[in-house]
Design a protein around this motif. Structure first.
Motif: not given
Length: 376
Positions: A179, A287, A346
């Protein structure tokens, strides 16, 4: 002082216990009214038990073999010699140890040796083989064996839980690094836009003030988004020092291509968009794509022959991502890999909500809700 004693017992507890039991056995044997040679022979047998007793956790099979040898030696000695309480305690400890610290073939070997030793004691009992004797010796050897088995199974279970926890934590760290890499690119792209808009606005400052104002508006909007993503990126870096690298970033605009890939892989997928699509913050857009990708990948792995449906629901203040299949699977990545771990990470980064689990009518569903509003 108490701390030193506790540390000594913790580090050398088995050796201290072995010395205590062997010393007690020797004292009890020498207090018996038997011949000196019998006392010396029994003392030698007790001393033979000392080293394997002190290392009982590492050599449980060897300890049982030495105990069996001492027991056989006792058959040629007066019966009272091995009737001392200390020897009985040693027998119970060895039987327990054999069950608690062996597994697989070694456990079978330890069980066979325990059974053989118990039968030998039963057959050589002066009262002969009686029903009461069978019950007594079954309990005498069975109780410590059962206790050791329970301890061993609990130890294995705890080790497995630790392994699964470590694996889950490693998956979380990997996902956070992933991420962070993606957010890094989002921020880098935003800064590039700001630089280009500022350069263009400077050239148009005198000749076209209206165009300059538009460039400044773009810079303000992009800068705000970049600051939000930067805060998230810094938050992830505080929890993980993984080295970041660049990677191409997909978005929901490329979701059709992802769905086509999954269809080719063998999972029929229906894509539905509800509500009016809006211009999503780059991080939320990315995401949402990754969540759909992960959920469909896990459906391919775990659902078996099935169909899947992806719903993107644009609501007033959030995007809802709903991925469901009608397969036979009851998991979507928690068992083998850690699919849901990544999805949860996420969703949590953006302050969203996640619901995942088997469907009432069969199959599995993942529903993630991602707020549009920036979490500052």
């Amino acid at each position: 002082m108490p701390g030193r004693v506790t540390d000594l017992i913790h580090r050398h507890g088995d050796a201290i216990l072995a010395v205590g039991l062997v010393a007690l056995m020797i004292v009890q044997v020498w207090s018996l009214d038997v011949s000196r040679p019998d006392k010396l022979a029994t003392t030698a047998g007790a001393l033979a038990l000392l080293v394997p007793l002190a290392r009982r956790v590492r050599v449980p099979i060897t300890l049982m073999a030495v105990l069996a040898a001492v027991g056989l030696l006792g058959q040629w000695l007066p019966k009272r010699v091995l009737d001392v309480e200390a020897f009985g305690l040693i027998v119970l400890l060895v039987v327990y140890n054999g069950a608690a610290h062996t597994s697989g073939r070694r456990a079978w070997s330890a069980g066979a040796m325990t059974t053989a030793f118990g039968l030998t004691v039963l057959v050589t009992d002066p009262d002969g083989v009686t029903f009461g004797g069978v019950i007594f010796f079954t309990l005498l050897f069975g109780a410590p064996w059962l206790a050791g088995y329970v301890v061993q199974r609990r130890r294995v279970s705890e080790a497995r839980m630790r392994w699964e926890r470590d694996a889950a934590e490693a998956a979380i760290v990997d996902e956070r690094a992933r991420i962070a890499r993606e957010l890094h690119d989002v921020v880098a792209h935003a800064i590039s836009v700001i630089v280009l808009q500022a350069r263009g606005g400077r050239r148009l400052l005198d000749s076209e003030p209206g165009e300059t104002r538009g460039a400044l508006d773009t810079i303000e909007h992009t800068g705000q988004q970049a600051l939000v993503e930067m805060r998230r990126l810094v938050g992830l870096l505080r929890e993980s020092d993984e080295e970041l690298a660049l990677a191409p970033q997909p978005s929901l605009s490329r979701l059709d291509a992802l769905v086509d890939q999954v269809r080719v892989a063998g999972l029929p997928v229906e894509l539905v968009v509800e509500g009016t699509p809006v211009d999503l913050p780059p991080g939320v857009d990315l995401s949402a794509y990754r969540i759909v990708q992960e959920a469909l990948t896990n459906a391919l792995k775990h659902a078996g022959p099935a169909r899947a449906r992806v719903i993107l629901r644009y609501e007033q203040d959030r995007l809802e991502v709903d991925v469901a299949d009608d397969g036979a699977g009851t998991t979507n990545g928690d068992a083998g890999g850690h699919g849901l771990v990544g999805i949860r990470e996420r969703v949590s980064v953006y302050g969203g909500e996640l619901e995942a689990g088997p469907r009432a009518g069969g199959g599995y569903a993942v529903c993630a809700r991602l707020p549009y509003a920036s979490k500052r």
